[in-house]
Design an enzyme around this catalytic site. Structure first.
Site, PDB file in Angstrom:
ATOM      1  N   THR A  86      49.065  39.512  35.314  1.00 66.86           N
ATOM      2  CA  THR A  86      47.638  39.524  34.925  1.00 66.86           C
ATOM      3  C   THR A  86      46.842  40.054  36.118  1.00 66.86           C
ATOM      4  O   THR A  86      46.098  39.314  36.753  1.00 66.86           O
ATOM      5  CB  THR A  86      47.158  38.108  34.543  1.00 66.86           C
ATOM      6  OG1 THR A  86      47.619  37.159  35.531  1.00 66.86           O
ATOM      7  CG2 THR A  86      47.672  37.677  33.188  1.00 66.86           C
ATOM      8  N   GLY A 255      44.874  32.496  60.136  1.00 67.41           N
ATOM      9  CA  GLY A 255      45.653  33.730  60.136  1.00 67.41           C
ATOM     10  C   GLY A 255      44.776  34.938  59.862  1.00 67.41           C
ATOM     11  O   GLY A 255      43.554  34.882  60.035  1.00 67.41           O
ATOM     12  N   CYS A 262      48.418  36.289  44.125  1.00 71.27           N
ATOM     13  CA  CYS A 262      47.668  35.271  43.379  1.00 71.27           C
ATOM     14  C   CYS A 262      46.251  35.013  43.911  1.00 71.27           C
ATOM     15  O   CYS A 262      45.283  35.212  43.180  1.00 71.27           O
ATOM     16  CB  CYS A 262      48.453  33.967  43.343  1.00 71.27           C
ATOM     17  SG  CYS A 262      49.942  34.095  42.337  1.00 71.27           S
ATOM     18  N   LYS A 265      43.480  37.827  43.541  1.00 72.66           N
ATOM     19  CA  LYS A 265      43.117  38.159  42.154  1.00 72.66           C
ATOM     20  C   LYS A 265      42.560  36.944  41.409  1.00 72.66           C
ATOM     21  O   LYS A 265      41.648  37.068  40.598  1.00 72.66           O
ATOM     22  CB  LYS A 265      44.305  38.786  41.414  1.00 72.66           C
ATOM     23  CG  LYS A 265      45.255  37.819  40.765  1.00 72.66           C
ATOM     24  CD  LYS A 265      46.282  38.538  39.922  1.00 72.66           C
ATOM     25  CE  LYS A 265      47.392  37.608  39.492  1.00 72.66           C
ATOM     26  NZ  LYS A 265      47.015  36.535  38.595  1.00 72.66           N
TER      27      LYS A 265
END
Ligand code: NAD
Length: 432
Positions: A86, A255, A262, A265
């Site tokens: 998706t 970081g 994931c 989006k």
């Protein structure tokens, strides 16, 4: 139970292997013939710790099969799991539902007997209703229910997480489907929380969880920026924060910004869904923008360290979006490298698992090395972008002999600042 899984990627494959190991008859379906051919010939298409052994075992036992045929995978199944991508829509950044809609339409005509269609892909609220409508339109006789079964596995730990889930969330509006899913997850009874909720709540839980984690990462990254200016040490700050059980120690490692297939989006999709519902999710929007800027700032930090060197050579350690995976989708390394390439830098990179996947994105714009030390040969700066354990063992004395100029930008805080300075490096890390 007979299970068909549509989509044999980072979610579909470990899920198929795990369900086969639990004794189910699993057929993994993918529309990409090259993937299915590779899997049929015994070759894994992704890297995941512990996957290979279970894959071989279950193929041998006959519990795990692969096909490109929707009919073969769906026709006898008790449960059909949808695990297709998706991705973000190129323009609106909402979740692009074309693969889900195609899968629902393609599977409909092959349903026989009562079947539960379980959506494991991360999908916007209301997708269950859409999938239901698409199947009924294509096959009005079909006897089925659609449930939401969001996936919470972490890439790099997919097999571990399959067998040791924090929780299993099931979104269903019917008792009949709930009963079948309960049977599927019987091996986890008493071992984890199995939460049955409304389908729309389940769809929301996945986005709400991922957005929360993305915000947590963004928060600690901003706190790291503060520590650098204020003379504090983010490692100590994170430790002190994490001991508070209300906060917890995880996702407090600063970081180069969150990445992967994931968080980027899903935050954008959640923001879009919120706007569609008249809600302005300011925290999520701020994390999205802050995270985008962060990667640019990391690239700038690398460039600043070599600004007086003509035709500089940059060594990159780490291409995957995190350790334990070969996945480079939305990896901070990909975006940082793109910024560096804009400034005509010559780049040589090494990743223990992701050289090949990175090459699919970056092609020949950079050079790839097969080990750390050849990557840093003659480099003017070394940037560490992924937290692989292997990089922690970098021999700093040897590195100082191989590099032309002694600059390290450690975006994962893997090395010891004191040791790096002793070896003669200008060493810059995050939040210290
Ligand atoms: P992926 O791109 O690795 O795999 C998707 C697969 O589906 C591809 O192999 C593609 O060829 C196949 N496919 C697409 N349409 C198809 C069709 N109609 N028929 C058969 N096969 C088809 O994606 P992924 O990383 O496994 O993610 C899948 C979903 O799971 C996404 O919604 C993602 O957000 C969600 N998710 C991913 C993770 C993760 O860590 N990767 C974790 C939780 C949830």
């Amino acid at each position: 139970m007979k299970i068909g899984i549509i989509g044999t990627g980072y979610v579909g494959l470990p899920t198929g292997v795990g369900l086969a190991e639990l004794g189910n008859q699993v057929i993994c379906i993918d529309r990409e013939p090259s993937k299915i051919e590779a899997l049929k010939s015994g070759k894994l298409t992704i890297f995941e710790d512990g996957l290979e052994e279970l894959f071989i075992k279950n193929v041998k036992s006959g519990n795990l099969k692969f096909t490109t045929s929707m009919k073969e995978g769906v026709c006898d199944a008790d449960i059909v799991i949808i695990a297709v991508g998706t991705p973000p829509h190129p323009v609106t950044k909402e979740a692009d539902m074309k693969y889900i809609h195609a899968a629902a339409t393609e599977l409909a005509e092959h349903l026989t007997g009562y079947t539960v269609i379980a959506t494991k892909s991360t999908v916007p609220v209301g997708t269950g209703d859409d999938v239901e409508a698409l199947i009924s339109k294509k096959n009005p006789q079909a006897d089925f229910d659609v449930v939401s079964l969001p996936e919470f596995l972490r890439e790099g730990f997919a097999i571990h997480d399959f067998f040791n889930p924090d929780r299993i969330v099931v979104g269903t509006n019917t008792d009949k489907a709930a009963k079948l899913i309960k049977e599927l997850y019987r091996p986890f009874d008493g071992k984890t929380n199995i939460l049955f909720v409304k389908r729309r709540s389940s769809e929301t839980i996945k986005y709400a969880s991922n957005a929360f984690l993305a915000i947590k990462i963004h928060y600690i990254n901003e706190m790291a920026d503060f520590c650098e200016k204020a003379g504090a040490d983010i490692r100590e700050v994170a430790k002190g924060m994490g001991l508070d059980t209300r906060i917890g120690p995880r996702f407090l490692n600063p970081g180069p910004g969150y990445g992967g297939s994931c968080f980027p989006k899903d935050t954008m999709a959640m923001s879009y869904m919120a706007r569609q519902n008249g809600i302005d999710m300011t925290l999520i929007n701020s994390a999205i923008e802050g995270n985008r800027q962060r990667k640019k700032r990391m690239a700038q930090r690398i460039l600043n360290s070599i600004k007086d060197i003509p035709n500089p050579k940059i060594a990159i350690l780490g291409l995957a979006f995190k350790n334990g995976t070969d996945d480079c989708r939305e990896s901070p390394a990909m975006e940082i490298i793109a910024e560096l390439l804009n400034c005509n830098a010559e780049i040589t990179a090494y990743d223990p698992k992701a050289n090949d996947t990175a090459k699919k994105i970056l092609g020949d714009k950079i050079k790839y090395s097969s080990d750390m030390y050849s990557a840093i040969e003659n480099a003017d700066v070394l940037a560490i972008l992924t937290e692989w354990d292997e990089f922690k063992a970098l021999d700093l004395t040897l590195a100082s002999q191989k590099m032309k100029h002694l600059n390290i930008i450690d975006c994962r805080n893997l090395l010891d600042a004191h040791q790096a300075k002793l070896a003669g490096f200008n060493y810059s890390c995050i939040g210290q």
